[in-house]
Scaffold this motif. Structure first.
Motif, PDB file in Angstrom:
ATOM      1  N   VAL A 107       0.549  -1.283   0.418  1.00 48.36           N
ATOM      2  CA  VAL A 107       0.130  -0.125  -0.042  1.00 48.36           C
ATOM      3  C   VAL A 107       0.642   1.286  -0.124  1.00 48.36           C
ATOM      4  O   VAL A 107       0.533   1.970  -0.475  1.00 48.36           O
ATOM      5  CB  VAL A 107      -0.872   0.114   1.146  1.00 48.36           C
ATOM      6  CG1 VAL A 107      -1.570   1.236   0.617  1.00 48.36           C
ATOM      7  CG2 VAL A 107      -1.989  -1.070   0.703  1.00 48.36           C
ATOM      8  N   PHE A 430      -7.841   2.574  -0.116  1.00 40.11           N
ATOM      9  CA  PHE A 430      -6.994   1.981  -0.958  1.00 40.11           C
ATOM     10  C   PHE A 430      -6.757   1.008  -2.263  1.00 40.11           C
ATOM     11  O   PHE A 430      -6.376   1.262  -2.986  1.00 40.11           O
ATOM     12  CB  PHE A 430      -6.035   1.064   0.256  1.00 40.11           C
ATOM     13  CG  PHE A 430      -5.738   1.629   1.361  1.00 40.11           C
ATOM     14  CD1 PHE A 430      -5.371   2.079   1.626  1.00 40.11           C
ATOM     15  CD2 PHE A 430      -5.545   0.629   2.633  1.00 40.11           C
ATOM     16  CE1 PHE A 430      -5.409   3.369   2.754  1.00 40.11           C
ATOM     17  CE2 PHE A 430      -5.166   1.309   4.141  1.00 40.11           C
ATOM     18  CZ  PHE A 430      -5.311   2.674   3.848  1.00 40.11           C
ATOM     19  N   ALA A 459      -1.218  -3.922  -5.333  1.00 37.97           N
ATOM     20  CA  ALA A 459      -1.840  -3.396  -4.530  1.00 37.97           C
ATOM     21  C   ALA A 459      -3.390  -2.814  -3.900  1.00 37.97           C
ATOM     22  O   ALA A 459      -3.636  -2.967  -2.950  1.00 37.97           O
ATOM     23  CB  ALA A 459      -0.787  -1.832  -4.140  1.00 37.97           C
ATOM     24  N   ALA A 463      -5.432  -5.080  -1.481  1.00 44.41           N
ATOM     25  CA  ALA A 463      -6.761  -4.446  -0.679  1.00 44.41           C
ATOM     26  C   ALA A 463      -7.778  -4.619  -0.969  1.00 44.41           C
ATOM     27  O   ALA A 463      -8.516  -4.897   0.414  1.00 44.41           O
ATOM     28  CB  ALA A 463      -6.477  -2.814  -0.951  1.00 44.41           C
TER      29      ALA A 463
END
Length: 778
Positions: A107, A430, A459, A463
């Protein structure tokens, strides 16, 4: 504008400067005086400055929400593991923590790209809006709204738990303490607490220092065999399970591990704070924000790992009440009970309380700005875009306060109950930020775009998986609320936008047709009255000032006795205007008014219906009187060439004269409007009051008003420039001049002539001056 060879053509002498606007003599209302007393004097728009932060200050100011999550992340994982596998939970805590750190890594890599590209405030909402479209962006908006709202409750509840760890006698009052802290935060932010302040950086660095000291000393003691595990069977601790300590998962199911991982994900909340505050950094903002983000994430990761390691070594257990916290127990085990140990223990507690409460306060900065952005896009009510008395988004602050207090009351200030509805919103943001950046890289194809889109895509996917894990594993513990509220909130945002768009279509002005609209040849004014009083007399005076072709004063007879009394009063009043009494047997005033205007709807007559309305100061008085004028105005708004004008007449127990006399005594204490004179060191600038007609001059001042009007078929922009001696009109033969707006400071130079009977300069050369020098905070 005219510049003639002699004196002004209208006055017979050279025109004078425009007079300065004198403050109104009408006394301020009681409500406004109370607001000044409680919140302080109002700030003017000119005082809306902007501080630029260096990296060290930015880390302290923007990271409390994120870094403070390490105070309860490990504890939340233990709350799931201990009831399932007992003592083996302290061993499983480490691999679960490692999984959380892995998510943190990706992230962070994703947001490094976000802060480099999007240097405006807005974070994942701006990324989604620019790359995934405004409708998908509302998913990010809903996620951030939930995130900010729950952040206040979680951070404050966790801070109260830390406080009661040192003062156990306060545990029964934890809810009242938490609610009180939120109210104090709201008050401070309504007064205009600046986000960019060294005061907010102090708790962050104090927390990092004390927690780092505790972790280092604890690990050193463990290395020398001076730190050992303590008994887990203590009163008030969470229930201990008895799963067999065998196998790779030590008796824990995959579901339990996922549930613990989801709880641990709460450690990553606040990671988006840097992306929401990139504009606060010193240039180059993107690069400085990226470096600060890396430092913040590294600090967070070290603290989370350190707290988990100490929990593994000391067997610090969560308590059902939330107090004492795992961190408080670790501090006690590491520092001991000696004099120095007590001091260090209290420092850890104080730093935890300070950063957790400060972390909650960050939402009062982020939430109002977020809602203002969404409202500017017409997905939230537009009153959220308005700045209040102290140049803050007061409506957003009040809304967040209500939501935060409601969450605390509903959860009884319990962190574990709130975490269930916490991280879904965070990780949804995110996810959208990651995939929004993928779309950006594929569209721009900048150098290294292929590698960057892989990082952002992974990422975002990771998420997204966390969102699914959280929704499934925590569904029965409160996540169902978010699962239900989230789509409802997104749907509501879209519906609001649809409503605004429909209103825009209904009220849209077709450009080019406004000036060619036919002017109606006849104007009729209709004044509706129900009694003879000062409001009616004021209405007659206003109606006559309109100079209509015809004026009718009408009373609809609903109560015959009241109508007769009005007729008697009218005859004895000495008024020259005639009164018409029309029967209204069915008491439908709206329909009767439509019948009244019907004979004038010939396409060549404009009808103005005047509706006197008496406004009363007290709430009780408002309850005692209806809003008939408003209802009639709504009915008439649908009729072409008919305007309904409500004439408010304020009535109160004390006359205006009495209030004026009372306020003259406090005139010195009354906040004066801020008038900022031009910079005194500007070379060649002449005070406006000393300007000479038909002479070239250079003046400096503040733009107080801007007017756009068509003249001779072209758009003309006129602004009033004032210094502390007078004002002058600047006239431009075009409809827009960059930088010309109210409160702008500028220098203008040109030939002084006449404009509308006063001094003016046509098409001057201008030089914009900086409103204020940006401050740099170390």
């Amino acid at each position: 504008m005219t510049t003639t060879a002699g004196p002004g053509p209208h006055s017979g002498r050279a025109p004078a400067p425009l007079p300065l606007n004198a403050p109104s003599q009408v006394p301020e209302t009681l409500g406004y005086r109370l607001k000044n007393r409680v919140l302080g004097p109002p700030l003017t728009s000119e005082q809306l400055g902007h501080q630029r932060l260096r990296k060290i200050a930015a880390l302290g100011v923007l990271s409390p929400d994120c870094i403070s999550s390490s105070a309860y992340g490990s504890e939340e994982m233990l709350r799931i593991l201990i009831p399932a596998v007992g003592v083996a939970a302290f061993t499983l805590l480490l691999p679960v923590t490692a999984a959380v750190i892995l998510v943190l890594l990706f992230v962070t890599l994703s947001y490094r790209e976000v802060v480099m590209v999007y240097t405006r405030t807005g974070g994942s909402y701006m990324v989604s809006r620019e790359n995934l479209g405004p409708r998908i962006a509302q998913v990010a908006a809903a996620a951030l709204i939930i995130d900010y709202s729950v952040t206040v409750a979680v951070q404050v509840a966790a801070g109260t738990d830390a406080l009661t760890s040192a003062l156990p006698s306060l545990v029964p009052d934890a809810l009242y303490i938490s609610v009180g802290v939120v109210l104090v935060m709201a008050y401070g932010n309504l007064r205009g607490i600046r986000e960019a302040s060294r005061l907010f950086a102090l708790p962050t660095y104090m927390f990092i220092l004390t927690m780092g000291l505790m972790i280092v000393i604890g690990l050193v003691k463990a290395a020398f065999g001076d730190l050992h595990a303590h008994s887990v069977h203590v009163a008030g601790a969470v229930h201990f399970g008895h799963a067999p300590d065998v196998g790779l998962l030590m008796g824990a199911s995959v579901f339990v591990l996922l549930k613990a991982f989801a709880n641990g994900g709460s450690s990553l909340t606040g990671l988006e704070a840097i992306s929401n505050g990139v504009s606060a950094f010193q240039p180059p903002a993107g690069r400085n924000a990226r470096r600060t983000l890396v430092v913040m994430s590294t600090t967070l990761g070290c603290l989370v790992v350190g707290v988990s390691l100490l929990a593994n070594l000391t067997h610090a257990v969560p308590y059902v009440s939330g107090s004492p916290t795992v961190v408080a127990q670790e501090a006690r085990y590491v520092f001991g009970h000696g004099p120095l140990g007590e001091v260090l223990y209290l420092l850890v507690i104080v730093s935890n309380v300070a950063i957790l409460y400060t972390g909650g306060n960050t939402s009062f900065n982020g939430f109002p700005f977020l809602t203002s952005f969404v409202a500017q896009d017409s997905f939230l009510p537009r009153w959220l875009t308005k700045r209040g008395h102290r140049l803050v988004f007061s409506n957003g602050i009040i809304l967040l306060t209500v939501i935060g207090v409601a969450l605390l009351v509903a959860s009884d200030s319990n962190v574990d109950s709130l975490v269930a509805v916490y991280a879904i919103g965070v990780f949804t943001g995110f996810t959208l930020a990651g995939w929004g950046m993928v779309r950006y890289h594929r569209r721009t194809r900048e150098p290294g775009w292929n590698y960057k889109q892989v990082i952002n895509g992974f990422a975002g996917t990771l998420a997204g998986l966390v969102v699914v894990i959280f929704a499934v594993t925590k569904f029965t513990q409160g996540a169902w609320i978010v699962v239900v509220v989230f789509p409802a909130l997104v749907y509501g945002l879209i519906r609001i936008n649809r409503r605004y768009r429909r209103e825009g279509e209904a009220t849209k002005v077709i450009l080019g047709r406004v000036g060619s609209a036919p002017r109606l040849r006849r104007h009729v004014a209709l004044l509706l009255v129900d009694q003879l009083d000062v409001a009616t007399v004021a209405g007659i005076r206003y109606a006559r000032s309109l100079v209509p072709d015809a004026l009718r004063i009408v009373h609809f007879r609903i109560d015959p006795a009241q109508a007769r009394l009005l007729e008697v009063s009218w005859r004895g009043s000495g008024l020259s205007a005639p009164l018409e009494v029309l029967d209204c047997p069915d008491r439908r005033l709206g329909r009767a008014t439509l019948d009244l205007v019907q004979p004038y709807l010939d396409g060549d007559t404009h009808v103005t219906v005047l509706l006197p309305r008496r406004d009363f100061g007290g709430i009780v008085d408002r309850i005692l009187h209806d809003r008939t004028a408003d209802r009639i105005a709504v009915v008439l708004s649908e009729v072409r060439n008919v305007s309904a004008t409500i004439l408010p007449f304020h009535l109160s127990e004390r006359s205006v004269e009495e209030r004026q006399a009372r306020e003259r005594k406090a005139e010195d204490k009354k906040p004066k409007p801020t008038r900022v004179p031009p910079r005194p060191d500007l070379p060649g600038c002449v005070p406006i009051a000393e300007l000479e007609y038909r002479r070239r001059a250079r003046v400096a001042g503040v733009v107080r008003s801007v007017e756009i009007q068509p003249r001779d078929g072209i758009q003309v922009l006129t602004c009033t420039l004032e210094d502390d001696t007078g004002g002058i009109s600047l006239v431009f033969s075009r409809g827009k001049v960059d930088g010309i707006e109210p409160s702008a400071r500028l220098v203008a130079e040109g030939m002084v002539g006449e404009y509308d009977g006063a001094l003016g300069i046509r098409n001057p050369t201008i030089e914009l001056l900086a409103a204020a020098t940006d401050e740099s905070t170390d």
